[in-house]
Design a protein around this motif. Structure first.
Motif, PDB file in Angstrom:
ATOM      1  N   PRO A 181       0.824  -1.215   0.000  1.00  0.00           N
ATOM      2  CA  PRO A 181       0.000   0.000   0.000  1.00  0.00           C
ATOM      3  C   PRO A 181       0.856   1.263   0.000  1.00  0.00           C
ATOM      4  O   PRO A 181       1.848   1.346   0.727  1.00  0.00           O
ATOM      5  CB  PRO A 181      -0.804  -0.124   1.300  1.00  0.00           C
ATOM      6  CG  PRO A 181       0.076  -0.931   2.201  1.00  0.00           C
ATOM      7  CD  PRO A 181       0.819  -1.896   1.317  1.00  0.00           C
ATOM      8  N   ARG A 182       0.451   2.233  -0.818  1.00  0.00           N
ATOM      9  CA  ARG A 182       1.198   3.494  -0.904  1.00  0.00           C
ATOM     10  C   ARG A 182       0.255   4.673  -0.725  1.00  0.00           C
ATOM     11  O   ARG A 182      -0.926   4.599  -1.064  1.00  0.00           O
ATOM     12  CB  ARG A 182       1.942   3.582  -2.241  1.00  0.00           C
ATOM     13  CG  ARG A 182       3.009   2.503  -2.377  1.00  0.00           C
ATOM     14  CD  ARG A 182       3.999   2.752  -3.485  1.00  0.00           C
ATOM     15  NE  ARG A 182       5.036   1.707  -3.492  1.00  0.00           N
ATOM     16  CZ  ARG A 182       6.147   1.760  -2.762  1.00  0.00           C
ATOM     17  NH1 ARG A 182       6.379   2.810  -1.984  1.00  0.00           N
ATOM     18  NH2 ARG A 182       7.027   0.771  -2.824  1.00  0.00           N
ATOM     19  N   CYS A 183       0.797   5.726  -0.188  1.00  0.00           N
ATOM     20  CA  CYS A 183       0.022   6.930   0.085  1.00  0.00           C
ATOM     21  C   CYS A 183      -0.538   7.498  -1.221  1.00  0.00           C
ATOM     22  O   CYS A 183       0.217   7.708  -2.182  1.00  0.00           O
ATOM     23  CB  CYS A 183       0.904   7.969   0.777  1.00  0.00           C
ATOM     24  SG  CYS A 183       0.094   9.566   1.016  1.00  0.00           S
ATOM     25  N   PRO A 184      -1.838   7.781  -1.279  1.00  0.00           N
ATOM     26  CA  PRO A 184      -2.423   8.327  -2.508  1.00  0.00           C
ATOM     27  C   PRO A 184      -2.021   9.780  -2.777  1.00  0.00           C
ATOM     28  O   PRO A 184      -2.261  10.284  -3.868  1.00  0.00           O
ATOM     29  CB  PRO A 184      -3.927   8.221  -2.242  1.00  0.00           C
ATOM     30  CG  PRO A 184      -4.056   8.252  -0.758  1.00  0.00           C
ATOM     31  CD  PRO A 184      -2.846   7.541  -0.233  1.00  0.00           C
ATOM     32  N   VAL A 185      -1.390  10.422  -1.792  1.00  0.00           N
ATOM     33  CA  VAL A 185      -0.992  11.821  -1.951  1.00  0.00           C
ATOM     34  C   VAL A 185       0.467  11.946  -2.392  1.00  0.00           C
ATOM     35  O   VAL A 185       0.784  12.576  -3.397  1.00  0.00           O
ATOM     36  CB  VAL A 185      -1.221  12.618  -0.650  1.00  0.00           C
ATOM     37  CG1 VAL A 185      -0.724  14.060  -0.797  1.00  0.00           C
ATOM     38  CG2 VAL A 185      -2.703  12.598  -0.270  1.00  0.00           C
ATOM     39  N   CYS A 186       1.393  11.284  -1.644  1.00  0.00           N
ATOM     40  CA  CYS A 186       2.817  11.466  -1.931  1.00  0.00           C
ATOM     41  C   CYS A 186       3.494  10.214  -2.481  1.00  0.00           C
ATOM     42  O   CYS A 186       4.644  10.272  -2.918  1.00  0.00           O
ATOM     43  CB  CYS A 186       3.553  11.944  -0.679  1.00  0.00           C
ATOM     44  SG  CYS A 186       3.753  10.682   0.596  1.00  0.00           S
ATOM     45  N   GLY A 187       2.829   9.068  -2.439  1.00  0.00           N
ATOM     46  CA  GLY A 187       3.403   7.835  -2.962  1.00  0.00           C
ATOM     47  C   GLY A 187       4.286   7.074  -1.995  1.00  0.00           C
ATOM     48  O   GLY A 187       4.779   5.992  -2.314  1.00  0.00           O
ATOM     49  N   ALA A 188       4.505   7.603  -0.803  1.00  0.00           N
ATOM     50  CA  ALA A 188       5.309   6.893   0.201  1.00  0.00           C
ATOM     51  C   ALA A 188       4.553   5.651   0.681  1.00  0.00           C
ATOM     52  O   ALA A 188       3.323   5.580   0.568  1.00  0.00           O
ATOM     53  CB  ALA A 188       5.604   7.810   1.378  1.00  0.00           C
ATOM     54  N   PRO A 189       5.264   4.670   1.221  1.00  0.00           N
ATOM     55  CA  PRO A 189       4.563   3.501   1.756  1.00  0.00           C
ATOM     56  C   PRO A 189       3.591   3.902   2.870  1.00  0.00           C
ATOM     57  O   PRO A 189       3.871   4.819   3.642  1.00  0.00           O
ATOM     58  CB  PRO A 189       5.688   2.625   2.306  1.00  0.00           C
ATOM     59  CG  PRO A 189       6.911   3.068   1.578  1.00  0.00           C
ATOM     60  CD  PRO A 189       6.731   4.539   1.336  1.00  0.00           C
ATOM     61  N   MET A 190       2.500   3.211   2.936  1.00  0.00           N
ATOM     62  CA  MET A 190       1.584   3.384   4.057  1.00  0.00           C
ATOM     63  C   MET A 190       2.145   2.643   5.263  1.00  0.00           C
ATOM     64  O   MET A 190       3.054   1.809   5.134  1.00  0.00           O
ATOM     65  CB  MET A 190       0.198   2.846   3.703  1.00  0.00           C
ATOM     66  CG  MET A 190      -0.477   3.557   2.553  1.00  0.00           C
ATOM     67  SD  MET A 190      -0.946   5.261   2.955  1.00  0.00           S
ATOM     68  CE  MET A 190      -2.649   5.011   3.421  1.00  0.00           C
ATOM     69  N   THR A 191       1.595   2.941   6.426  1.00  0.00           N
ATOM     70  CA  THR A 191       1.964   2.216   7.635  1.00  0.00           C
ATOM     71  C   THR A 191       0.733   2.106   8.515  1.00  0.00           C
ATOM     72  O   THR A 191      -0.324   2.676   8.213  1.00  0.00           O
ATOM     73  CB  THR A 191       3.121   2.923   8.372  1.00  0.00           C
ATOM     74  OG1 THR A 191       3.627   2.051   9.400  1.00  0.00           O
ATOM     75  CG2 THR A 191       2.663   4.233   9.008  1.00  0.00           C
ATOM     76  N   MET A 192       0.854   1.377   9.615  1.00  0.00           N
ATOM     77  CA  MET A 192      -0.271   1.209  10.520  1.00  0.00           C
ATOM     78  C   MET A 192      -0.567   2.506  11.264  1.00  0.00           C
ATOM     79  O   MET A 192       0.337   3.238  11.638  1.00  0.00           O
ATOM     80  CB  MET A 192       0.032   0.104  11.529  1.00  0.00           C
ATOM     81  CG  MET A 192       0.236  -1.267  10.925  1.00  0.00           C
ATOM     82  SD  MET A 192      -1.199  -1.845  10.002  1.00  0.00           S
ATOM     83  CE  MET A 192      -2.446  -1.867  11.288  1.00  0.00           C
ATOM     84  N   ASN A 193      -1.849   2.755  11.497  1.00  0.00           N
ATOM     85  CA  ASN A 193      -2.241   3.903  12.321  1.00  0.00           C
ATOM     86  C   ASN A 193      -2.270   3.466  13.785  1.00  0.00           C
ATOM     87  O   ASN A 193      -3.321   3.322  14.407  1.00  0.00           O
ATOM     88  CB  ASN A 193      -3.609   4.430  11.884  1.00  0.00           C
ATOM     89  CG  ASN A 193      -4.065   5.644  12.685  1.00  0.00           C
ATOM     90  OD1 ASN A 193      -5.158   5.662  13.240  1.00  0.00           O
ATOM     91  ND2 ASN A 193      -3.236   6.673  12.735  1.00  0.00           N
ATOM     92  N   LEU A 194      -1.077   3.223  14.314  1.00  0.00           N
ATOM     93  CA  LEU A 194      -0.887   2.807  15.702  1.00  0.00           C
ATOM     94  C   LEU A 194       0.144   3.724  16.329  1.00  0.00           C
ATOM     95  O   LEU A 194       1.193   3.972  15.746  1.00  0.00           O
ATOM     96  CB  LEU A 194      -0.415   1.353  15.773  1.00  0.00           C
ATOM     97  CG  LEU A 194      -1.310   0.303  15.108  1.00  0.00           C
ATOM     98  CD1 LEU A 194      -0.634  -1.062  15.155  1.00  0.00           C
ATOM     99  CD2 LEU A 194      -2.676   0.251  15.774  1.00  0.00           C
ATOM    100  N   ARG A 195      -0.140   4.197  17.524  1.00  0.00           N
ATOM    101  CA  ARG A 195       0.774   5.140  18.161  1.00  0.00           C
ATOM    102  C   ARG A 195       2.018   4.421  18.668  1.00  0.00           C
ATOM    103  O   ARG A 195       1.980   3.651  19.622  1.00  0.00           O
ATOM    104  CB  ARG A 195       0.097   5.844  19.335  1.00  0.00           C
ATOM    105  CG  ARG A 195       0.907   7.026  19.870  1.00  0.00           C
ATOM    106  CD  ARG A 195       0.300   7.586  21.142  1.00  0.00           C
ATOM    107  NE  ARG A 195      -1.053   8.070  20.962  1.00  0.00           N
ATOM    108  CZ  ARG A 195      -1.374   9.265  20.474  1.00  0.00           C
ATOM    109  NH1 ARG A 195      -0.420  10.119  20.115  1.00  0.00           N
ATOM    110  NH2 ARG A 195      -2.640   9.625  20.354  1.00  0.00           N
ATOM    111  N   CYS A 196       3.143   4.665  18.009  1.00  0.00           N
ATOM    112  CA  CYS A 196       4.419   4.106  18.471  1.00  0.00           C
ATOM    113  C   CYS A 196       5.522   5.160  18.439  1.00  0.00           C
ATOM    114  O   CYS A 196       6.594   4.951  19.008  1.00  0.00           O
ATOM    115  CB  CYS A 196       4.822   2.884  17.656  1.00  0.00           C
ATOM    116  SG  CYS A 196       4.990   3.192  15.897  1.00  0.00           S
ATOM    117  N   ASP A 197       5.279   6.282  17.758  1.00  0.00           N
ATOM    118  CA  ASP A 197       6.240   7.381  17.732  1.00  0.00           C
ATOM    119  C   ASP A 197       5.507   8.668  17.358  1.00  0.00           C
ATOM    120  O   ASP A 197       4.272   8.702  17.296  1.00  0.00           O
ATOM    121  CB  ASP A 197       7.394   7.097  16.757  1.00  0.00           C
ATOM    122  CG  ASP A 197       6.912   6.806  15.335  1.00  0.00           C
ATOM    123  OD1 ASP A 197       5.883   7.384  14.926  1.00  0.00           O
ATOM    124  OD2 ASP A 197       7.577   6.023  14.637  1.00  0.00           O
TER     125      ASP A 197
END
Length: 290
Positions: A181-197
């Motif tokens: 999965p890649r960001c539809p805006v900038c093309g960077a990889p997506m990641t989990m929406n989990l608070r870790c940083d």
């Protein structure tokens, strides 16, 4: 504010503690439920042992990973492998988990009452059980959401369709490259929406839930409120545990209840306003149902 010494409040017998908790659930003008990982563990959603080995034995063999929590932080060589891990973890803990009995029992106890839930859990169990979405504040994210890894914008995305494809098509601990999965805006990889940083995205839904929670606290500030903590440990005590202690100390009409096997205690300052049960959460919830 609180002294270093904490009290387990074990003076009363188990039956007396259950009876007192039942009365507070019944008589409270409002219930604020704070839920941590211990509640999901009581529902059978353990991150290690047989459940882990059944679903991740190949990752355990290759990398020596011993539980689902640490596996989520492992520095995999490729995104194909990273998403093979995460698609399985999401499926196991979100889309195939079913609803745990303790969550259903808790809903029976609060249904029709003036309640609000704040939780650090990310497994969607409250909504699966049927809790009102408008009375839930997921502070740490959700297994069902992705975000941009940069992040270039403050939006989250539902992931069920893509995750199911990843889980079905992975092979030799990798997903096909075209499924990354890649960001539809900038093309960077997506990641989990989990608070870790610091990159965790708090989107519009997060802020709306936060506002509803804080409004609930403010609107019941001087009432007979039960601050009911279930399975909250010391990983992030500043989210639920410490605020519950503080709110109880500030309101003589409030009661603090903690049910958490092996970790039930409170500060001396609110001992007389507290119910601390060092017991199995599922058992206690069952016994509180009329």
């Amino acid at each position: 504010m609180f002294r270093e010494k904490q009290s387990p409040v074990f003076i009363r017998s188990y039956s007396e503690q259950v009876g007192r908790l039942e009365q507070e659930i019944k008589n409270a003008e409002a219930l604020v439920i704070g839920a941590g990982a211990g509640l999901s563990a009581a529902a059978g959603m353990n991150y290690k042992g047989q459940r882990f080995e059944k679903n991740f034995s190949d990752f355990e063999k290759k990398y020596g990973i011993e539980d689902m929590y640490s596996g989520g932080f492992y520095p995999y060589d490729t995104l194909e492998e990273y998403w093979a891990w995460w698609s399985r973890q999401i499926m196991v803990n979100r889309y195939e988990a079913g609803v745990g009995k303790p969550y259903c029992d808790l809903l029976k106890l609060v249904k029709g009452r003036d309640y609000f839930v704040i939780t650090t859990n990310v497994d969607h169990q409250f909504q699966l059980a049927g809790f009102d979405k408008k009375r839930l504040f997921y502070t740490q994210g959700d297994y069902g959401l992705w975000q941009c890894s940069v992040p270039c914008h403050r939006k989250t995305y539902d992931n069920e369709t893509e995750v199911r494809k990843m889980a079905a098509r992975q092979n030799h601990m990798k997903i096909p490259s075209e499924l990354i999965p890649r960001c539809p805006v900038c093309g960077a990889p997506m990641t989990m929406n989990l608070r870790c940083d610091g990159s965790f995205v708090q989107d519009g839904g997060w802020y709306a839930a936060s506002e509803r929670y804080h409004d609930f606290i403010q609107n019941h500030k001087k009432q007979h409120v039960l601050f009911w903590e279930l399975g909250v440990g010391m990983n992030t005590p500043g989210i639920i545990k410490y605020p519950f202690w503080q709110l109880t100390a500030e309101n003589p009409a409030a009661i603090y209840a903690c049910v958490n096997k092996g970790e039930a205690y409170c500060p001396k300052e609110i001992e007389m306003q507290s119910i601390c049960m060092n017991e199995d959460i599922g058992t206690v919830l069952e016994e509180c149902i009329p």
